[in-house]
Design an enzyme around this catalytic site. Structure first.
Site, PDB file in Angstrom:
ATOM      1  N   GLU A   1       0.803  -1.230   0.000  1.00  0.00           N
ATOM      2  CA  GLU A   1       0.000   0.000   0.000  1.00  0.00           C
ATOM      3  C   GLU A   1       0.831   1.273   0.000  1.00  0.00           C
ATOM      4  OE1 GLU A   1      -4.129  -1.312   2.080  1.00  0.00           O
ATOM      5  OE2 GLU A   1      -2.503  -0.997   3.481  1.00  0.00           O
TER       6      GLU A   1
HETATM    7  C1  ACM Z   1      -2.328  -5.368   3.764  1.00  0.00           C
HETATM    8  O1  ACM Z   1      -3.451  -5.800   4.102  1.00  0.00           O
HETATM    9  N1  ACM Z   1      -2.150  -4.070   3.594  1.00  0.00           N
HETATM   10  C2  ACM Z   1      -1.221  -6.264   3.535  1.00  0.00           C
END
Ligand code: ACM
Length: 687
Positions: free
Chosen positions: A319
C-alpha cells in the site's frame, strides 16, 4: 489409505447394518483432520495408572510439552492424584513416545507422526519432536468418554501437513497486544498445528520493538507500548517450545508514520509526522533516495536479526501509494537521472537495496505482493493478499508470483479481521484451481497465513476475532484438500472452540465480560439472546472511511460481544430452510421464534437502564417484530391460519426495516431464516 468424508447419514446406515453400537462421523473431533485415519475396535481406558515413556533423541522441549498435555488430560478427566511418570527410555510406559532426533522449527521441517492406539498401549512415533508435539495434540482430540470413564478409541493414524507454511499474523501496531496475549495465541496455534507466527511489529500506529541502536523508535513512536528485547526473546522461546517459528515484519517504505514520527529526517516530505489514530492508508513514506534511510534500516535489521533467528524477514512493502514521492522534486530528479519510470520501479530500487542488507545478515526477504517486480531475487517470498476487496481476481498475485518462479504464501481469503463467516475462509484453498499452475509451479505455493489486523480489537477481544475461525483455516493448511464438508467442520469447530479455553484463550469468556459491563452486571442472559443473533458489519463497512472509530475508541460495546459467525442465527437459517423443504422441525423453529418475539419486551428494562445499549434498541424491536411475522407464517404454512389480508405488505415492511438496522455497527444474522418462512407462507419472494 486416505478416507473420504461421507455424509453422516450414510455412516448411520452403514453402522446400523453392521450392527455397530456407534455411529460416529469418521472425523470424530479431529481438527485438523489427519491425512489417514483407520478406526479400529477397542478402547484404551485412560486411568490414573497411565505412564508415559519418551524414547529416542528428542529435543528437551518434548518433555515440557508432554507434561502440559498430561496436565490438560488431568483437567478434563478430574484425576486428582495422577502420578504420571514422564520418563526417558521408559519402555514400560502405556503411552510410548518415540522420536528419532531433535527437530528445529523451520520451513520444511518434518512434522509427520503416527499414532497407534490399542487396548493396552498408545504408541506415538515421529522422526522428531515437532511431529511428536503435533501428534500429542491429535491424541488430546481423541479423548472420549462413556459410562465407564475416559478412553482413547483404538485407531491407527498417519499424518503430515499438506503445506509447510501455516501461519497466523498478528498486527500489534494498530492496537498493542501484551505478551500474555501472544503467549496464549501461540498455545492455540500449536493446538491447531500452525507453525509460523508472523509478528507485524511496525505500522502507522506504532513501532513496537525496543531497539538500542535506534532508540528513538520505541521511545517516540510507541505511546510507551513496545516489547522489550527480553520479552521478544521470551516469545521466540515460547514459540519454539511449541514448534513454531517467529517471523518479524518491519513494514517499509509505506505505512511509515511511526518510523517517521521518531525519525522525520527519513521522510519523503518535510513535515511534522504523528502516529496514525484512525484506520486507512496514509502517505508518510521513507525517502528511497536518502542514503541515511539505508544506514538506519541496516541498524534496525542488524538488531532485529540478532533477536529473531527466523531465516525470513518480512519487509512489508504494501500500500505504498507514493504521494509524497510524487510531491518531492529531489525524488523526481533522482528517478529521472536513474531512468526510473514510476513509483513501482522506485520501490523496486528500494527493495533491492533492502535485499542487499538482508543478504548481508543471511536473511531471505519476504514482502506483501506489491514487492513483486522485475529483478527481485527468486528466493524472495511473495505474500499474496489482495483480491475482491481491492477489485482484483482472487489469487491473481499468487499465480503471477509462482509463474515467475517465486515462493508464495496466501493471505487473501484469510483476513479474519473482516469478520466474514468461517466457511468463507475454510473454502479458500492456497492452491489455485487445477490447470492454473504447472506441477513445478505448484511446489512454490508454501501455504497460507490468517491475518489479524488490529484496528478494531484490543487484548480483550482479539482472541474472539482469531478463534475459533482460525482453527478452520488451520485445517485448510494442514489437511487434505478434499476435507470440505461444512456441517462437519462446524460440528468439530464447536468442540475445538471450547477446548481452546483450557489453554487460556479468551474468545468465549470476553463476551461475558462485555455483557456484564454493558448491563452493569444486570440481565446478561437476555442481552446474550440478542448478541447471539447479531454479527459485526463485515468487510470494511463497520468502520466507514476508517474514522468512525479511532484506536482510542472503546472496544467494549455491543459489536465487540458479537461474533463473525452467529451460530445460533445461522443454525436457525438452516433449520428454517429445512423446515420449508421437508416440513420437519416445526417445533424447534416455533420455540425459537417465540423467544425472539418476546425478546424486545424482555430486554426493554435493560435497554432503558443502560444508555450504552440505546444503539441497539431499534434493532431489538425490529427482531421481535420480524419474529412475530414469522410465527404467523408458521401458522399459515401449517394450515392453522389463513393469510391475513395485509400480511404481505406488513411482512415486507418489517423484514426490510430489520434488514436496514445496523445497531451498534452490527446486523441481524437470522433474517434470511425469517424471510424464508415468510416467503414460504405467502408463496412469493419479497424484495
Ligand atoms: C495489507 O493488508 N495491507 C497487507
Amino acid at each position: 489409505m486416505k478416507f473420504a468424508i461421507v455424509p453422516t447419514h450414510v455412516f448411520a446406515l452403514v453402522f446400523l447394518l453392521a450392527g455397530a453400537a456407534m455411529a460416529q462421523p469418521q472425523t470424530r473431533n479431529l481438527m485438523p483432520v489427519p491425512q489417514s485415519v483407520d478406526w479400529q475396535q477397542g478402547k484404551f481406558r485412560l486411568t490414573q495408572d497411565l505412564t508415559v515413556g519418551i524414547n529416542g533423541l528428542p529435543h528437551d522441549r518434548l518433555y515440557a510439552y508432554t507434561g502440559r498435555v498430561v496436565q490438560r488430560l488431568s483437567g478434563r478427566t478430574g484425576f486428582l492424584h495422577w502420578p504420571v511418570q514422564i520418563g526417558h527410555q521408559h519402555t514400560q510406559g502405556s503411552l510410548q513416545i518415540t522420536v528419532e532426533q531433535p527437530g528445529t522449527p523451520a520451513l520444511y521441517a518434518d512434522e509427520s507422526y503416527t499414532i497407534s492406539v490399542s487396548e493396552n498401549q498408545i504408541s506415538l512415533r515421529a522422526p522428531n519432536d515437532l511431529g511428536a508435539m503435533r501428534g500429542l495434540e491429535t491424541l488430546l482430540q481423541l479423548l472420549e468418554a462413556d459410562e465407564e470413564g475416559y478412553y482413547f478409541p483404538a485407531v491407527a493414524i498417519q499424518d503430515a501437513p499438506r503445506f509447510p507454511w501455516r501461519g497466523l499474523m498478528l498486527d500489534v501496531s494498530r492496537h498493542f497486544l501484551p505478551i500474555e496475549v501472544i503467549y496464549r495465541n501461540l498455545d492455540a496455534m500449536a493446538a491447531m498445528k500452525l507453525n509460523v507466527f508472523h509478528w507485524h511489529l511496525s505500522d502507522d500506529h506504532g513501532w513496537r520493538v525496543e531497539l538500542r541502536s535506534v532508540p528513538e523508535l520505541h521511545r517516540l513512536a510507541s505511546d510507551g507500548q513496545y516489547y522489550t528485547q527480553e520479552q521478544i526473546r521470551s516469545v521466540i522461546a515460547y514459540a519454539e517450545a511449541r514448534g513454531i517459528w517467529v517471523m518479524p515484519e518491519c513494514d517499509v517504505p509505506g505505512h511509515g508514520s511511526a518510523i517517521l514520527t521518531a525519525l522525520p529526517q527519513l521522510g519523503s516530505k518535510d513535515m511534522e509526522y504523528d502516529l496514525a489514530r484512525n484506520a486507512g492508508i496514509f502517505d508518510p513514506t521513507l525517502d528511497p533516495t536518502n542514503e541515511e534511510v539505508y544506514v538506519v534500516l541496516e541498524k534496525i535489521i542488524a538488531e532485529m536479526v540478532a533477536l529473531f533467528p527466523s531465516p525470513y524477514f518480512h519487509i512489508g512493502g504494501d500500500e505504498n501509494e507514493g504521494h509524497h514521492w510524487d510531491e518531492n522534486p529531489n525524488i523526481q530528479e533522482f528517478m529521472q537521472v536513474n531512468g526510473i519510470e514510476d513509483n513501482h520501479e522506485l520501490q523496486g530500487y528500494f527493495n533491492a537495496r533492502l535485499h542487499k542488507i538482508l543478504a548481508k545478515y543471511d536473511r531471505e526477504m519476504m514482502g506483501w505482493e506489491e514487492i513483486l517486480a522485475e529483478g527481485i531475487p527468486e528466493s524472495t517470498v511473495i505474500h499474496s493478499w489482495r483480491g475482491a476487496n481491492e477489485g482484483l481476481p482472487a489469487k491473481q498475485s499468487l499465480v503471477q508470483a509462482a509463474k515467475a518462479g517465486y515462493p508464495v504464501v496466501l493471505s487473501n481469503g484469510y483476513y479474519i479481521d473482516l469478520m466474514y463467516p468461517t466457511q468463507d475462509h475454510y473454502l479458500v484453498d492456497p492452491m489455485p484451481e487445477k490447470g492454473r499452475l504447472t506441477a513445478e509451479e505448484e511446489k512454490l505455493i508454501l501455504g497460507g497465513e490468517a491475518t489479524m489486523w488490529s484496528e478494531l480489537v484490543t487484548p480483550l477481544t482479539v482472541d474472539s476475532r482469531i478463534w475459533p475461525r482460525t482453527a478452520a483455516i488451520a485445517e485448510r493448511f494442514w489437511s487434505d484438500a478434499s476435507i470440505t464438508d461444512l456441517d462437519d467442520m462446524q460440528r468439530r469447530l464447536k468442540v475445538v472452540s471450547y477446548q481452546l479455553e483450557e489453554l487460556g484463550l479468551q474468545h468465549l469468556h470476553a463476551r461475558e465480560v462485555i455483557l456484564r459491563n454493558l448491563t452493569r452486571n444486570g440481565d446478561v442472559a437476555t442481552l446474550r439472546e440478542l448478541v447471539e443473533v447479531c454479527e459485526p458489519l463485515q468487510g470494511y463497512t463497520r468502520n466507514p472511511l476508517g474514522v468512525y472509530y479511532t484506536v482510542h475508541s472503546p472496544y467494549t460495546l455491543f459489536a465487540d460481544a458479537c461474533m463473525a459467525d452467529a451460530r445460533l442465527a445461522r443454525d436457525f437459517n438452516a433449520a428454517a430452510k429445512d423446515f420449508v423443504a421437508t416440513g420437519k422441525g416445526a417445533e424447534a423453529v416455533i420455540s425459537q421464534l417465540e423467544r425472539w418475539a418476546t425478546l424486545h419486551e424482555r430486554l426493554s428494562p435493560t435497554l432503558a437502564g443502560n444508555p450504552v445499549l440505546l444503539e441497539v434498541k431499534e434493532q431489538s424491536k425490529a427482531l421481535s417484530d420480524a419474529a412475530r411475522m414469522a410465527l404467523i407464517a408458521m401458522d399459515v404454512i401449517s394450515g392453522q391460519k389463513a393469510l391475513p389480508a395485509d400480511y404481505v405488505d406488513q411482512a415486507e415492511h418489517v423484514l426490510n426495516h430489520a434488514a436496514e438496522q445496523e445497531g451498534g455497527r452490527t446486523q441481524l444474522a437470522n433474517l434470511p431464516g425469517l424471510r424464508t418462512l415468510v416467503e414460504a407462507a405467502v408463496g412469493e419472494n419479497l424484495d
